[in-house]
Design a protein around this motif. Sequence first.
Motif, PDB file in Angstrom:
ATOM      1  N   GLU A  62       0.835  -1.206   0.000  1.00  0.00           N
ATOM      2  CA  GLU A  62       0.000   0.000   0.000  1.00  0.00           C
ATOM      3  C   GLU A  62       0.867   1.253   0.000  1.00  0.00           C
ATOM      4  N   VAL A  63       0.463   2.210  -0.814  1.00  0.00           N
ATOM      5  CA  VAL A  63       1.189   3.464  -0.937  1.00  0.00           C
ATOM      6  C   VAL A  63       0.338   4.584  -0.364  1.00  0.00           C
ATOM      7  N   ALA A  64       0.915   5.413   0.455  1.00  0.00           N
ATOM      8  CA  ALA A  64       0.193   6.512   1.078  1.00  0.00           C
ATOM      9  C   ALA A  64       0.331   7.763   0.233  1.00  0.00           C
ATOM     10  N   ASP A  65      -0.702   8.041  -0.561  1.00  0.00           N
ATOM     11  CA  ASP A  65      -0.699   9.231  -1.412  1.00  0.00           C
ATOM     12  C   ASP A  65      -2.129   9.528  -1.812  1.00  0.00           C
ATOM     13  N   HIS A  66      -2.446  10.794  -2.128  1.00  0.00           N
ATOM     14  CA  HIS A  66      -3.807  11.159  -2.508  1.00  0.00           C
ATOM     15  C   HIS A  66      -4.234  10.486  -3.806  1.00  0.00           C
ATOM     16  N   ALA A  67      -3.284  10.335  -4.746  1.00  0.00           N
ATOM     17  CA  ALA A  67      -3.619   9.728  -6.030  1.00  0.00           C
ATOM     18  C   ALA A  67      -3.584   8.216  -5.918  1.00  0.00           C
ATOM     19  N   GLU A  68      -4.412   7.526  -6.718  1.00  0.00           N
ATOM     20  CA  GLU A  68      -4.352   6.076  -6.756  1.00  0.00           C
ATOM     21  C   GLU A  68      -3.167   5.624  -7.567  1.00  0.00           C
ATOM     22  N   VAL A  69      -2.524   4.541  -7.132  1.00  0.00           N
ATOM     23  CA  VAL A  69      -1.517   3.903  -7.964  1.00  0.00           C
ATOM     24  C   VAL A  69      -2.276   3.107  -9.019  1.00  0.00           C
ATOM     25  N   GLY A  94       4.189   0.491   1.836  1.00  0.00           N
ATOM     26  CA  GLY A  94       4.452  -0.819   2.368  1.00  0.00           C
ATOM     27  C   GLY A  94       5.750  -1.383   1.815  1.00  0.00           C
ATOM     28  N   ALA A  95       6.352  -2.286   2.558  1.00  0.00           N
ATOM     29  CA  ALA A  95       7.668  -2.805   2.178  1.00  0.00           C
ATOM     30  C   ALA A  95       7.634  -3.549   0.852  1.00  0.00           C
ATOM     31  N   GLY A  96       6.486  -4.104   0.466  1.00  0.00           N
ATOM     32  CA  GLY A  96       6.402  -4.849  -0.775  1.00  0.00           C
ATOM     33  C   GLY A  96       6.196  -3.998  -2.014  1.00  0.00           C
ATOM     34  N   ALA A  97       6.021  -2.690  -1.856  1.00  0.00           N
ATOM     35  CA  ALA A  97       5.825  -1.805  -3.009  1.00  0.00           C
ATOM     36  C   ALA A  97       7.078  -1.783  -3.863  1.00  0.00           C
ATOM     37  N   LYS A  98       6.901  -1.849  -5.180  1.00  0.00           N
ATOM     38  CA  LYS A  98       8.048  -1.846  -6.077  1.00  0.00           C
ATOM     39  C   LYS A  98       8.613  -0.441  -6.222  1.00  0.00           C
ATOM     40  N   ILE A  99       9.938  -0.355  -6.227  1.00  0.00           N
ATOM     41  CA  ILE A  99      10.614   0.923  -6.366  1.00  0.00           C
ATOM     42  C   ILE A  99      10.219   1.606  -7.677  1.00  0.00           C
TER      43      ILE A  99
END
Length: 403
Positions: A62-69, A94-99
Amino acid sequence: MSRTTELPRLASPDSIAELSELMARAHAENRTVAVFGGGTAFDDNPPAATPGLLIDMTGLAEVADHAEVTDRSQTGGRSVPADRSVSDGTLRAGAGAKISALDRLAAASGQEIFPDLPLDRIEAGASLGGMIATAATGPRHLHRPRLAESVTAVTTVGADGTIARTSGGLSPALTGRDLPGLMTGSLGTRAIIVEAEIRLTTRPESEGFVWIPGAEAAADLLAARRVPDAVVIERPPGAPAATVALIEGETAQVESEVGRLVEAVPGATACARPEWWGRRAGVPVTIGVSIAPDFLPDLLETTARLEDAIGYPLQLWGSAVGRFELGVGAPETEPGVATRVVLEHLRSFGLHRIGARLVHAPATVWDGVDAWGPLPGRQGLQELKNDCDPRGILSPGRGLGGI
Protein backbone atom coordinates in the motif's frame (compact mmCIF):
# COMPACT_ATOMS: atom_id res chain seq x y z
CA MET A 1 -5.69 -17.27 9.57
CA SER A 2 -7.15 -19.27 12.42
CA ARG A 3 -4.92 -20.38 15.27
CA THR A 4 -6.11 -23.90 14.62
CA THR A 5 -4.86 -23.76 11.01
CA GLU A 6 -1.48 -25.36 10.45
CA LEU A 7 1.27 -22.80 9.90
CA PRO A 8 2.19 -22.93 6.18
CA ARG A 9 5.65 -23.19 4.65
CA LEU A 10 4.97 -20.23 2.34
CA ALA A 11 2.79 -17.27 3.26
CA SER A 12 1.86 -13.98 1.61
CA PRO A 13 0.24 -11.76 4.24
CA ASP A 14 -2.04 -8.92 3.16
CA SER A 15 -1.73 -6.89 6.35
CA ILE A 16 0.73 -6.08 9.09
CA ALA A 17 -1.58 -7.76 11.60
CA GLU A 18 -1.55 -10.99 9.59
CA LEU A 19 2.24 -10.93 9.37
CA SER A 20 2.46 -10.29 13.11
CA GLU A 21 0.35 -13.36 13.79
CA LEU A 22 2.45 -15.47 11.42
CA MET A 23 5.63 -14.42 13.20
CA ALA A 24 4.18 -15.01 16.67
CA ARG A 25 3.29 -18.56 15.67
CA ALA A 26 6.64 -19.18 13.95
CA HIS A 27 8.37 -17.94 17.11
CA ALA A 28 6.28 -20.24 19.30
CA GLU A 29 7.12 -23.21 17.05
CA ASN A 30 10.78 -22.13 16.81
CA ARG A 31 10.64 -22.07 13.01
CA THR A 32 13.26 -20.24 11.01
CA VAL A 33 11.87 -17.48 8.79
CA ALA A 34 13.03 -15.77 5.59
CA VAL A 35 11.31 -12.99 3.68
CA PHE A 36 11.49 -11.73 0.11
CA GLY A 37 10.05 -8.88 -1.93
CA GLY A 38 11.17 -8.57 -5.53
CA GLY A 39 13.78 -11.29 -5.03
CA THR A 40 16.45 -9.24 -6.81
CA ALA A 41 19.08 -9.76 -4.09
CA PHE A 42 18.09 -13.21 -2.92
CA ASP A 43 21.36 -14.68 -4.17
CA ASP A 44 23.50 -12.06 -2.43
CA ASN A 45 25.32 -13.02 0.76
CA PRO A 46 25.50 -16.62 2.01
CA PRO A 47 22.86 -19.07 0.74
CA ALA A 48 20.46 -19.76 3.57
CA ALA A 49 19.15 -23.15 4.60
CA THR A 50 15.54 -23.81 3.60
CA PRO A 51 13.48 -21.83 6.14
CA GLY A 52 10.60 -23.26 8.09
CA LEU A 53 8.51 -20.34 6.87
CA LEU A 54 9.10 -18.28 3.71
CA ILE A 55 7.19 -15.00 3.59
CA ASP A 56 6.32 -13.19 0.36
CA MET A 57 6.06 -9.46 1.15
CA THR A 58 4.48 -8.33 -2.13
CA GLY A 59 1.02 -8.25 -0.55
CA LEU A 60 2.14 -5.37 1.71
CA ALA A 61 2.40 -2.76 -1.03
CA GLU A 62 0.00 0.00 0.00
CA VAL A 63 1.19 3.46 -0.94
CA ALA A 64 0.19 6.51 1.08
CA ASP A 65 -0.70 9.23 -1.41
CA HIS A 66 -3.81 11.16 -2.51
CA ALA A 67 -3.62 9.73 -6.03
CA GLU A 68 -4.35 6.08 -6.76
CA VAL A 69 -1.52 3.90 -7.96
CA THR A 70 -2.95 2.91 -11.32
CA ASP A 71 -0.42 0.26 -12.32
CA ARG A 72 -2.20 -2.67 -10.73
CA SER A 73 0.54 -5.11 -11.66
CA GLN A 74 2.71 -3.41 -9.04
CA THR A 75 0.24 -3.86 -6.21
CA GLY A 76 -1.03 -7.39 -6.37
CA GLY A 77 -3.69 -6.68 -9.04
CA ARG A 78 -5.63 -4.06 -7.09
CA SER A 79 -5.74 -0.30 -6.96
CA VAL A 80 -4.27 1.11 -3.79
CA PRO A 81 -6.19 3.75 -1.85
CA ALA A 82 -3.93 6.49 -0.58
CA ASP A 83 -4.17 9.00 2.20
CA ARG A 84 -1.44 11.59 1.89
CA SER A 85 0.59 13.54 -0.66
CA VAL A 86 4.24 13.24 -1.59
CA SER A 87 4.46 17.05 -1.75
CA ASP A 88 5.93 17.21 1.76
CA GLY A 89 9.13 15.65 0.42
CA THR A 90 8.56 12.11 1.68
CA LEU A 91 6.75 9.03 0.45
CA ARG A 92 5.35 6.30 2.67
CA ALA A 93 4.63 2.81 1.42
CA GLY A 94 4.45 -0.82 2.37
CA ALA A 95 7.67 -2.80 2.18
CA GLY A 96 6.40 -4.85 -0.78
CA ALA A 97 5.82 -1.81 -3.01
CA LYS A 98 8.05 -1.85 -6.08
CA ILE A 99 10.61 0.92 -6.37
CA SER A 100 9.70 1.42 -10.04
CA ALA A 101 6.08 2.18 -9.08
CA LEU A 102 7.12 4.50 -6.25
CA ASP A 103 9.47 6.43 -8.50
CA ARG A 104 6.72 6.90 -11.10
CA LEU A 105 4.48 8.19 -8.34
CA ALA A 106 7.15 10.65 -7.19
CA ALA A 107 7.73 11.77 -10.79
CA ALA A 108 4.15 13.01 -11.00
CA SER A 109 5.16 15.84 -8.65
CA GLY A 110 8.57 16.40 -10.26
CA GLN A 111 10.43 14.40 -7.63
CA GLU A 112 12.37 11.16 -7.28
CA ILE A 113 13.61 8.94 -4.48
CA PHE A 114 16.56 10.77 -2.91
CA PRO A 115 19.19 8.03 -2.42
CA ASP A 116 20.48 6.48 -5.62
CA LEU A 117 19.49 2.87 -6.23
CA PRO A 118 20.77 0.25 -8.71
CA LEU A 119 18.97 0.36 -12.06
CA ASP A 120 19.12 -3.36 -12.76
CA ARG A 121 17.36 -4.22 -9.51
CA ILE A 122 14.70 -1.55 -10.05
CA GLU A 123 13.97 -2.94 -13.52
CA ALA A 124 13.81 -6.46 -12.10
CA GLY A 125 11.11 -5.49 -9.59
CA ALA A 126 13.00 -4.64 -6.40
CA SER A 127 10.82 -3.67 -3.45
CA LEU A 128 11.17 -0.81 -0.99
CA GLY A 129 11.76 -3.14 1.95
CA GLY A 130 14.31 -5.17 0.00
CA MET A 131 16.30 -2.10 -0.99
CA ILE A 132 16.44 -0.94 2.63
CA ALA A 133 17.27 -4.39 4.01
CA THR A 134 20.18 -4.73 1.56
CA ALA A 135 21.40 -1.11 1.89
CA ALA A 136 21.33 -0.88 -1.90
CA THR A 137 23.21 1.93 -3.63
CA GLY A 138 23.87 3.16 -7.15
CA PRO A 139 26.62 5.23 -8.78
CA ARG A 140 25.14 8.67 -8.00
CA HIS A 141 25.87 8.69 -4.28
CA LEU A 142 28.40 11.56 -4.24
CA HIS A 143 25.69 14.16 -3.61
CA ARG A 144 23.05 11.84 -2.26
CA PRO A 145 22.65 10.41 1.24
CA ARG A 146 22.87 6.75 2.13
CA LEU A 147 19.59 4.89 2.52
CA ALA A 148 19.98 4.89 6.30
CA GLU A 149 19.97 8.71 6.19
CA SER A 150 17.02 8.94 3.80
CA VAL A 151 14.61 6.54 5.46
CA THR A 152 12.85 8.77 7.96
CA ALA A 153 10.68 6.11 9.62
CA VAL A 154 10.04 2.37 9.50
CA THR A 155 7.51 -0.02 10.95
CA THR A 156 8.77 -3.50 11.74
CA VAL A 157 7.50 -6.85 12.88
CA GLY A 158 9.91 -8.55 15.25
CA ALA A 159 10.88 -12.19 15.54
CA ASP A 160 8.15 -12.75 18.16
CA GLY A 161 5.48 -10.89 16.15
CA THR A 162 5.78 -7.56 17.98
CA ILE A 163 4.87 -4.57 15.81
CA ALA A 164 7.34 -1.74 16.47
CA ARG A 165 7.87 1.78 15.19
CA THR A 166 10.77 2.59 17.52
CA SER A 167 13.90 0.71 18.47
CA GLY A 168 12.67 0.41 22.05
CA GLY A 169 9.48 -1.19 20.80
CA LEU A 170 11.56 -3.80 19.02
CA SER A 171 13.70 -4.51 22.10
CA PRO A 172 14.02 -2.59 25.39
CA ALA A 173 17.79 -3.08 25.13
CA LEU A 174 17.77 -0.91 21.99
CA THR A 175 15.87 2.07 23.41
CA GLY A 176 17.22 5.32 21.99
CA ARG A 177 18.75 3.73 18.89
CA ASP A 178 17.72 4.83 15.40
CA LEU A 179 15.34 2.17 14.07
CA PRO A 180 15.78 2.98 10.34
CA GLY A 181 19.53 2.78 10.84
CA LEU A 182 19.23 -0.59 12.59
CA MET A 183 17.13 -2.00 9.74
CA THR A 184 19.16 -0.65 6.81
CA GLY A 185 21.51 -3.38 5.64
CA SER A 186 20.17 -5.90 8.16
CA LEU A 187 19.17 -8.40 5.43
CA GLY A 188 16.08 -9.41 7.37
CA THR A 189 18.09 -10.78 10.30
CA ARG A 190 16.90 -8.34 13.00
CA ALA A 191 13.24 -7.68 12.17
CA ILE A 192 10.97 -7.58 9.14
CA ILE A 193 10.46 -4.16 7.57
CA VAL A 194 6.74 -3.80 6.78
CA GLU A 195 6.42 -0.08 6.00
CA ALA A 196 8.83 2.79 5.46
CA GLU A 197 8.88 6.52 4.80
CA ILE A 198 11.64 7.73 2.51
CA ARG A 199 12.80 11.18 1.49
CA LEU A 200 12.33 12.55 -2.01
CA THR A 201 14.24 15.19 -3.95
CA THR A 202 13.67 17.27 -7.06
CA ARG A 203 14.09 15.24 -10.24
CA PRO A 204 16.97 16.60 -12.38
CA GLU A 205 15.88 18.26 -15.62
CA SER A 206 18.77 16.84 -17.61
CA GLU A 207 21.88 14.67 -17.41
CA GLY A 208 25.13 14.50 -19.33
CA PHE A 209 28.02 12.03 -19.37
CA VAL A 210 31.72 12.54 -20.05
CA TRP A 211 34.08 9.66 -20.87
CA ILE A 212 37.75 10.08 -19.92
CA PRO A 213 40.50 7.53 -20.70
CA GLY A 214 42.35 6.18 -17.68
CA ALA A 215 41.66 6.79 -14.00
CA GLU A 216 44.12 9.64 -13.38
CA ALA A 217 41.51 12.39 -13.78
CA ALA A 218 39.23 10.97 -11.08
CA ALA A 219 41.03 12.58 -8.13
CA ASP A 220 40.92 16.02 -9.76
CA LEU A 221 37.21 15.64 -10.51
CA LEU A 222 36.49 14.78 -6.88
CA ALA A 223 38.43 17.85 -5.72
CA ALA A 224 36.92 20.25 -8.27
CA ARG A 225 34.81 23.24 -7.30
CA ARG A 226 31.87 21.68 -9.13
CA VAL A 227 32.13 17.97 -8.24
CA PRO A 228 30.21 15.80 -10.74
CA ASP A 229 27.16 13.93 -9.53
CA ALA A 230 29.04 10.67 -10.09
CA VAL A 231 32.63 9.75 -10.90
CA VAL A 232 32.79 6.09 -11.86
CA ILE A 233 35.79 3.96 -12.79
CA GLU A 234 35.22 1.03 -15.15
CA ARG A 235 37.92 -1.48 -16.00
CA PRO A 236 36.68 -4.19 -18.43
CA PRO A 237 38.43 -7.58 -18.55
CA GLY A 238 41.82 -7.30 -20.23
CA ALA A 239 41.37 -3.60 -21.01
CA PRO A 240 42.53 -0.26 -19.60
CA ALA A 241 40.38 1.60 -17.09
CA ALA A 242 38.26 4.61 -17.98
CA THR A 243 36.48 7.28 -15.98
CA VAL A 244 32.89 8.34 -16.58
CA ALA A 245 31.52 11.51 -14.98
CA LEU A 246 27.83 12.32 -14.65
CA ILE A 247 26.50 15.87 -14.55
CA GLU A 248 22.86 16.51 -13.54
CA GLY A 249 20.80 19.66 -13.29
CA GLU A 250 19.15 22.24 -15.52
CA THR A 251 19.74 21.58 -19.20
CA ALA A 252 21.82 24.71 -19.89
CA GLN A 253 24.03 24.11 -16.84
CA VAL A 254 24.57 20.46 -17.78
CA GLU A 255 25.56 21.35 -21.35
CA SER A 256 27.92 24.04 -20.09
CA GLU A 257 29.65 21.78 -17.56
CA VAL A 258 29.97 18.89 -20.02
CA GLY A 259 31.56 21.26 -22.52
CA ARG A 260 33.94 22.63 -19.90
CA LEU A 261 35.12 19.13 -18.91
CA VAL A 262 35.63 18.11 -22.54
CA GLU A 263 37.84 21.16 -23.08
CA ALA A 264 39.71 20.93 -19.78
CA VAL A 265 40.47 17.21 -19.49
CA PRO A 266 42.77 15.58 -22.07
CA GLY A 267 41.00 12.87 -24.07
CA ALA A 268 37.57 13.62 -22.60
CA THR A 269 34.52 13.26 -24.82
CA ALA A 270 30.79 13.65 -24.26
CA CYS A 271 29.01 10.30 -24.36
CA ALA A 272 25.64 8.68 -23.88
CA ARG A 273 24.78 6.83 -20.67
CA PRO A 274 26.94 3.65 -20.70
CA GLU A 275 25.00 0.38 -20.94
CA TRP A 276 26.66 -0.86 -17.75
CA TRP A 277 25.72 2.23 -15.72
CA GLY A 278 24.12 1.28 -12.40
CA ARG A 279 24.10 -2.42 -13.22
CA ARG A 280 25.88 -5.45 -11.87
CA ALA A 281 27.84 -7.43 -14.42
CA GLY A 282 26.55 -10.88 -15.33
CA VAL A 283 29.49 -12.77 -13.84
CA PRO A 284 29.56 -15.78 -11.51
CA VAL A 285 31.26 -14.01 -8.60
CA THR A 286 31.14 -10.44 -7.30
CA ILE A 287 33.50 -9.21 -4.59
CA GLY A 288 32.74 -5.98 -2.76
CA VAL A 289 35.89 -3.86 -2.42
CA SER A 290 36.40 -0.72 -0.35
CA ILE A 291 39.68 1.16 -0.51
CA ALA A 292 41.42 4.25 0.73
CA PRO A 293 41.12 6.84 -2.10
CA ASP A 294 44.88 6.94 -2.72
CA PHE A 295 44.93 3.16 -3.23
CA LEU A 296 43.09 3.29 -6.59
CA PRO A 297 46.23 3.05 -8.81
CA ASP A 298 47.40 0.03 -6.79
CA LEU A 299 43.98 -1.60 -7.07
CA LEU A 300 43.96 -1.22 -10.86
CA GLU A 301 47.51 -2.58 -11.13
CA THR A 302 46.68 -5.47 -8.81
CA THR A 303 43.56 -6.34 -10.81
CA ALA A 304 45.53 -6.54 -14.07
CA ARG A 305 48.29 -8.60 -12.45
CA LEU A 306 45.85 -11.05 -10.87
CA GLU A 307 43.97 -11.44 -14.15
CA ASP A 308 47.18 -12.50 -15.86
CA ALA A 309 48.18 -14.79 -13.01
CA ILE A 310 44.95 -16.75 -12.56
CA GLY A 311 43.78 -16.80 -16.17
CA TYR A 312 40.28 -15.61 -15.34
CA PRO A 313 38.73 -12.39 -16.63
CA LEU A 314 38.42 -9.71 -13.94
CA GLN A 315 36.36 -6.56 -14.25
CA LEU A 316 36.26 -3.66 -11.85
CA TRP A 317 33.65 -0.92 -11.60
CA GLY A 318 32.58 1.53 -8.93
CA SER A 319 32.84 5.00 -7.48
CA ALA A 320 36.16 6.81 -7.47
CA VAL A 321 35.64 7.59 -3.78
CA GLY A 322 36.61 3.98 -3.08
CA ARG A 323 33.57 1.67 -3.30
CA PHE A 324 33.96 -0.97 -6.01
CA GLU A 325 32.70 -4.31 -7.20
CA LEU A 326 35.16 -6.80 -8.67
CA GLY A 327 33.71 -9.41 -11.01
CA VAL A 328 35.51 -12.76 -11.27
CA GLY A 329 35.10 -15.13 -14.21
CA ALA A 330 32.93 -15.26 -17.30
CA PRO A 331 29.40 -16.69 -17.48
CA GLU A 332 29.27 -20.48 -17.23
CA THR A 333 32.63 -20.69 -15.44
CA GLU A 334 33.32 -22.08 -11.94
CA PRO A 335 35.86 -19.65 -10.47
CA GLY A 336 36.06 -21.08 -6.97
CA VAL A 337 39.85 -21.29 -6.75
CA ALA A 338 40.26 -17.98 -8.58
CA THR A 339 37.94 -16.28 -6.09
CA ARG A 340 39.94 -17.57 -3.13
CA VAL A 341 43.21 -16.36 -4.69
CA VAL A 342 41.76 -12.91 -5.41
CA LEU A 343 40.33 -12.49 -1.90
CA GLU A 344 43.54 -13.63 -0.18
CA HIS A 345 45.71 -11.38 -2.33
CA LEU A 346 43.56 -8.30 -1.82
CA ARG A 347 43.50 -8.82 1.94
CA SER A 348 47.28 -9.11 2.04
CA PHE A 349 47.49 -5.31 1.71
CA GLY A 350 45.89 -4.90 5.13
CA LEU A 351 42.51 -3.69 6.28
CA HIS A 352 43.79 -0.10 6.54
CA ARG A 353 44.22 -0.06 2.73
CA ILE A 354 41.53 -2.36 1.44
CA GLY A 355 38.54 -4.39 2.57
CA ALA A 356 37.21 -7.26 0.46
CA ARG A 357 34.23 -9.53 1.01
CA LEU A 358 32.19 -11.87 -1.11
CA VAL A 359 28.88 -10.39 -2.24
CA HIS A 360 27.47 -12.72 -4.89
CA ALA A 361 28.55 -16.25 -5.80
CA PRO A 362 27.30 -19.82 -6.27
CA ALA A 363 26.85 -21.81 -3.08
CA THR A 364 29.94 -23.90 -3.86
CA VAL A 365 32.11 -20.78 -3.85
CA TRP A 366 30.68 -19.50 -0.54
CA ASP A 367 31.53 -22.84 1.06
CA GLY A 368 35.12 -22.82 -0.20
CA VAL A 369 36.39 -19.34 0.75
CA ASP A 370 36.68 -16.98 3.68
CA ALA A 371 33.81 -14.82 2.48
CA TRP A 372 34.12 -12.02 5.05
CA GLY A 373 37.74 -11.66 6.06
CA PRO A 374 38.54 -9.44 9.06
CA LEU A 375 35.34 -7.94 10.46
CA PRO A 376 35.86 -5.28 13.15
CA GLY A 377 32.84 -4.97 15.40
CA ARG A 378 31.68 -8.54 14.87
CA GLN A 379 30.90 -9.00 18.55
CA GLY A 380 28.71 -5.89 18.52
CA LEU A 381 26.83 -7.19 15.50
CA GLN A 382 26.21 -10.49 17.26
CA GLU A 383 24.98 -8.72 20.39
CA LEU A 384 22.61 -6.65 18.25
CA LYS A 385 21.27 -9.81 16.64
CA ASN A 386 20.77 -11.36 20.07
CA ASP A 387 18.84 -8.29 21.29
CA CYS A 388 16.53 -8.30 18.27
CA ASP A 389 16.15 -12.03 17.74
CA PRO A 390 17.27 -14.07 20.78
CA ARG A 391 16.22 -17.39 19.26
CA GLY A 392 17.98 -16.66 15.96
CA ILE A 393 14.99 -17.58 13.77
CA LEU A 394 15.17 -14.62 11.33
CA SER A 395 17.28 -15.42 8.26
CA PRO A 396 20.02 -17.14 10.27
CA GLY A 397 23.50 -16.74 8.76
CA ARG A 398 22.41 -14.19 6.15
CA GLY A 399 23.70 -11.05 7.85
CA LEU A 400 27.05 -9.32 7.70
CA GLY A 401 29.72 -11.75 8.83
CA GLY A 402 27.29 -14.67 8.51
CA ILE A 403 25.44 -13.56 11.65
